[in-house]
Design an enzyme around this catalytic site. Structure first.
Site, PDB file in Angstrom:
ATOM      1  N   LYS A  86       0.858  -1.199   0.000  1.00 40.03           N
ATOM      2  CA  LYS A  86       0.000   0.000   0.000  1.00 40.03           C
ATOM      3  C   LYS A  86       0.889   1.242   0.000  1.00 40.03           C
ATOM      4  CE  LYS A  86      -3.799   0.134   2.441  1.00 40.03           C
ATOM      5  NZ  LYS A  86      -4.650   0.067   3.670  1.00 40.03           N
TER       6      LYS A  86
HETATM    7  O1  G3P Z   1      -7.267   1.129   5.626  1.00 36.84           O
HETATM    8  C1  G3P Z   1      -7.797   2.380   5.451  1.00 36.84           C
HETATM    9  C2  G3P Z   1      -9.197   2.570   5.894  1.00 36.84           C
HETATM   10  O2  G3P Z   1      -9.852   1.370   5.990  1.00 36.84           O
HETATM   11  C3  G3P Z   1      -9.358   3.431   7.103  1.00 36.84           C
HETATM   12  O3  G3P Z   1     -10.582   3.196   7.723  1.00 36.84           O
HETATM   13  O4  G3P Z   1     -12.214   3.405   9.530  1.00 36.84           O
HETATM   14  O5  G3P Z   1      -9.935   4.395   9.825  1.00 36.84           O
HETATM   15  O6  G3P Z   1     -11.568   5.432   8.257  1.00 36.84           O
HETATM   16  P1  G3P Z   1     -11.089   4.157   8.902  1.00 36.84           P
END
Ligand code: G3P
Length: 227
Positions: A86
């Site tokens: 990533k």
């Molecule tokens: O991996 C990136 C993404 O899934 C972040 O999620 O829930 O922290 O906005 P969140």
């Protein structure tokens, strides 16, 4: 649409791998840090749980293109199997994406918040772009709409890059992204359970149990057919 587990919690990943048709696991530095454990050991444990055939997406932490590529090479060699690095959508990131692709390393471009970021990452050769749906919704943007337009953009421009939508809080967000035609989503283990929960399903199962028990008592189909 494929489902991936957005987590570094081994119990959560184990549960998802046992019960749900997952295509892989995604992590980011925040998710990994929340596990508060040895990074290398964690990656190997995740790989062991999901096996070599399922995707494991791991994020670099360097900001410079050459260092990102070095991290990508080391992660690929260490993690093995179906691996995707990533890389965030920055100028250095775009350079690193092109260098990684030249080496045949799978790339997911992450922290995508706009259609043009996604297009640029796709043109750089990314295998996946990861738009952050809920974080867009929180910023008075419309995460689903942005993903719908990325789907259209990639279609119009014959780009093979896939959309791995990320950052979800609700089943409705996941459903709308499924309807958009996105290739995959990555969601936390709790959301996996929520997606298949419905009180009427539980009610129906209770009714089946009661009706069956009135005639067959405690015996299950298995017991009757084994007699
Ligand atoms: O991996 C990136 C993404 O899934 C972040 O999620 O829930 O922290 O906005 P969140």
């Amino acid at each position: 649409m494929l489902f991936m587990v957005d987590s570094a919690d081994l119990n959560g990943i184990r549960k998802c791998a046992e019960f749900f048709p997952i295509a892989g696991v995604t992590t980011n530095p925040t998710i990994v840090s929340s596990a508060k454990t040895d990074f290398k050991k964690l990656l190997l444990e995740i790989r062991e749980i999901i096996g070599d055939d399922k995707m494991l997406h791991v994020q670099v932490t360097s900001g410079d293109a050459e260092d990102m590529v070095r991290e990508a090479e080391m992660l690929r060699d260490f993690v093995g199997g179906e691996f995707y690095v990533k890389i965030p959508i920055t100028e250095q990131g775009l350079k690193a994406i092109q260098m990684c692709k030249a080496e045949g390393i799978g790339v997911t471009t992450t922290a995508i918040f706009t259609q043009q970021q996604a297009l640029m990452a796709a043109r750089a050769g990314a295998d996946f772009v990861a738009p952050y749906v809920n974080r867009m919704d929180n910023l008075l943007s419309d995460g689903v709409h942005v993903v719908e337009e990325i789907v259209q953009l990639f279609k119009h421009q014959n780009l093979d890059t896939k959309i791995l939508a990320a950052s979800f809080k609700t089943c409705e967000q996941v459903h709308k992204i499924a309807m958009s035609g996105a290739h995959s989503v990555t969601i936390n283990p709790e959301l996996f359970s929520s997606l298949i929960y419905h009180p009427m399903t539980m009610y129906s199962l209770d009714a089946f149990d009661c009706d069956w028990a009135e005639v067959y008592g405690n015996k299950k189909v298995l017991d009757i057919l084994s007699e």
